[in-house]
Every structure is written in C-alpha cells, then in structure tokens.
Scaffold this motif. Structure first.
Motif, PDB file in Angstrom:
ATOM      1  N   MET A 185       2.864  15.483   7.737  1.00  0.00           N
ATOM      2  CA  MET A 185       2.533  14.146   8.237  1.00  0.00           C
ATOM      3  C   MET A 185       1.748  13.320   7.230  1.00  0.00           C
ATOM      4  O   MET A 185       1.777  12.095   7.261  1.00  0.00           O
ATOM      5  N   GLY A 186       1.021  13.972   6.349  1.00  0.00           N
ATOM      6  CA  GLY A 186       0.318  13.252   5.301  1.00  0.00           C
ATOM      7  C   GLY A 186      -0.852  12.425   5.805  1.00  0.00           C
ATOM      8  O   GLY A 186      -1.322  12.586   6.931  1.00  0.00           O
ATOM      9  N   HIS A 187      -1.293  11.512   4.948  1.00  0.00           N
ATOM     10  CA  HIS A 187      -2.479  10.707   5.246  1.00  0.00           C
ATOM     11  C   HIS A 187      -2.252   9.272   4.798  1.00  0.00           C
ATOM     12  O   HIS A 187      -1.489   9.000   3.881  1.00  0.00           O
ATOM     13  N   ARG A 188      -2.946   8.347   5.467  1.00  0.00           N
ATOM     14  CA  ARG A 188      -2.917   6.943   5.084  1.00  0.00           C
ATOM     15  C   ARG A 188      -4.331   6.474   4.780  1.00  0.00           C
ATOM     16  O   ARG A 188      -5.293   6.879   5.438  1.00  0.00           O
ATOM     17  N   THR A 189      -4.469   5.614   3.783  1.00  0.00           N
ATOM     18  CA  THR A 189      -5.756   4.989   3.506  1.00  0.00           C
ATOM     19  C   THR A 189      -5.749   3.583   4.094  1.00  0.00           C
ATOM     20  O   THR A 189      -4.699   3.004   4.359  1.00  0.00           O
ATOM     21  N   GLU A 190      -6.939   3.048   4.305  1.00  0.00           N
ATOM     22  CA  GLU A 190      -7.045   1.734   4.929  1.00  0.00           C
ATOM     23  C   GLU A 190      -6.463   0.648   4.035  1.00  0.00           C
ATOM     24  O   GLU A 190      -6.707   0.612   2.835  1.00  0.00           O
ATOM     25  N   SER A 191      -5.686  -0.249   4.646  1.00  0.00           N
ATOM     26  CA  SER A 191      -5.117  -1.373   3.908  1.00  0.00           C
ATOM     27  C   SER A 191      -6.144  -2.494   3.814  1.00  0.00           C
ATOM     28  O   SER A 191      -7.137  -2.515   4.542  1.00  0.00           O
TER      29      SER A 191
END
Length: 278
Positions: free
Chosen positions: A192-198
């Motif tokens: 699923m991985g990770h997202r950083t804040e946009s």
C-alpha cells in the motif's frame, strides 16, 4: 521441506514491488505451496502461478521504465498493453474499462482456468451487495482476476454466479489469513505504500478517492495483524506513487530494495530454523 505460503496485497502500481519479492523467492529456489492475491496481487499472482518468472516480469517492466514521467500512456503501452486499461467507459457505472488490459494479461498467463496453473492460487473479491468476502480458486481465471481488481467507481463490478463482485481490497487487502492453515511459513506482502502531505494539505480529487480507499485498507490490515500476524510481514517503503502510476516502475523497484533484503533475511532465518528442527 518447509511449505511457504505467499499473500500478495493490493496497491495499484505499487504492486510492481511484488516482483522484487518474487525475485527473492526465486533466489531461494522456493516454489510456494499456495498463493493468495488481492487486486494487483491477484494479477501478479496469476502470472507467477502460471509459470512466468519474476525475472521475466521485471524485464518486461524495465523495457519501458526509461519513458518520461508524464507519458503514462506510452509507458504502459508496451507492458501488457496497459494503455487500454485507461479506456474511458462512457456507459455504465464505472469510469474505466479493463477488457483490453485483461486480454493482454491472459496472453502472458497462457492458461484459462485455475486448474491449469502450476501453483495453487486464491483470488480475493468482495460481494458488493452482501458485503462479504468471495474467494475464487476454481474455474475461469480471467473472470476472477477481473473481479479482484474491480475498484468501485473506477471499474465496473463483475457478475459471477449472480453476485456483483468488486475489488478484494475493500474486504481483505493482504489475504494471508486464507493460506495460514496450508503452509508452515506465511509471507504477507503489503504494497500500500505511503503518501506525504501535498502543498496546502488539501488533496486533489483523484488523491481523495484513491488514498481514502487505502486508509480503509490499512485499517483492516492493522486489525488482522493485531489478531493473528503472519510469520513474515513485508511492507516495502513505496512513497508517493499513485494507484495508476505504472510508469514509475524504476522508482518502485528502487524503493522496494530494502524490503527485498528484509525478506531475504527473514527467509534465511525461518529456513534455518526449520532445518534445525529436522
């Protein structure tokens, strides 16, 4: 001999990281006794269970990995013809059509039924109306894979035996529980991985749709692991790759390297432990 069970989770393009994990399995000369897959995990699982090696899968992907980031259509055109995966479906209850994509996947698989696979495979989908898990392991393979990847609102549900089936990730994102009783060592691969804040913190519309789906998936998985963890849990640090960004293959492979090393160490430990018990 130690029976190894392999669960390949969903995650869209991030599921290309499964290939790196399969390369480790191949290094050890292991043939999993069973595979369970959800969504992209079902696709990669079907390819691998049919006899397509991890090396071949990587080579096919790398052949187009040099293409530019914004050239999604060109990047995926030569890999299982993924260009056609994003054909807009102007009729019906979905945004995209997957028929041509599935045609090309099945051309690589080269078998039509589960019974023809070299390795046992379980494919996870969800019954949309009854809200329960459906595990497909017999009959038509294409239909099962199609159902497992039918992300609601993006791809149309697949009708099987009078049931409307959708992406298995909504109910079992990493289906290691389906194979725990059939093997000595269960390996769960979470891509699923990770997202950083946009910038500005407010997500775009596509980001809202896809990342919300993955928030729910991650919550399901945390509860499963707390209740009954797999023997080996691997979560590649795939950062800031969106669901359909298959053109980011080189980035995904590079980011998955650490997880591949972890899997290598974990397998060595488990196999050595099993040999000492003999």
């Amino acid at each position: 001999m130690t029976d190894i069970g392999l669960a390949l989770g969903g995650g869209g393009a991030k599921g290309l990281a499964h290939i790196c994990m399969l390369e480790v399995i191949d290094e050890f000369g292991i043939k999993p006794s069973c595979i369970a897959g959800t969504s992209i995990g079902a696709i990669v699982g079907a390819l691998y269970a049919s006899g397509v090696s991890a090396r071949t899968l990587r080579e096919e992907i790398q052949s187009v990995s040099h293409l530019e980031k914004d050239s999604f259509a060109d990047a995926v055109k030569n890999v299982f013809n993924w260009l056609l995966l994003v054909e807009v479906n102007w009729k019906g209850g979905s945004l995209l059509k997957a028929d041509a994509f599935l045609d090309d996947v099945m051309a690589y698989v080269r078998v039509s039924d589960f019974e023809e696979l070299r390795l046992p495979l379980k494919v996870v989908a969800a019954d949309f109306w009854h809200r329960d898990e459906v595990v497909l392991e017999t009959g038509d393979l294409r239909t099962a894979v199609h159902a497992s990847m039918a992300l609601p609102g993006i791809f149309e549900p697949v009708i099987v035996d009078g049931r409307a089936l959708v992406d298995g990730g909504v109910i079992n994102p990493v289906p290691y529980d389906l194979i725990m009783d059939e093997c000595d060592v269960t390996i769960a691969i979470d891509v699923m991985g990770h997202r950083t804040e946009s910038a500005g913190l407010v997500p775009s519309l596509p980001e809202s749709i896809f990342n919300t789906f993955q928030i729910m998936q991650k919550s399901i998985l945390r509860q499963k692991i707390a209740a009954q963890p797999p023997d080996i849990y691997i979560c590649p640090e795939i950062v800031d790759v969106l669901m359909l960004e298959f053109h980011e293959a080189a980035k995904i492979f590079a980011q998955a390297g650490g997880a591949a090393d972890q899997l290598r160490r974990e397998l060595e430990r488990h196999l050595q432990g099993a040999s000492r018990q003999l």
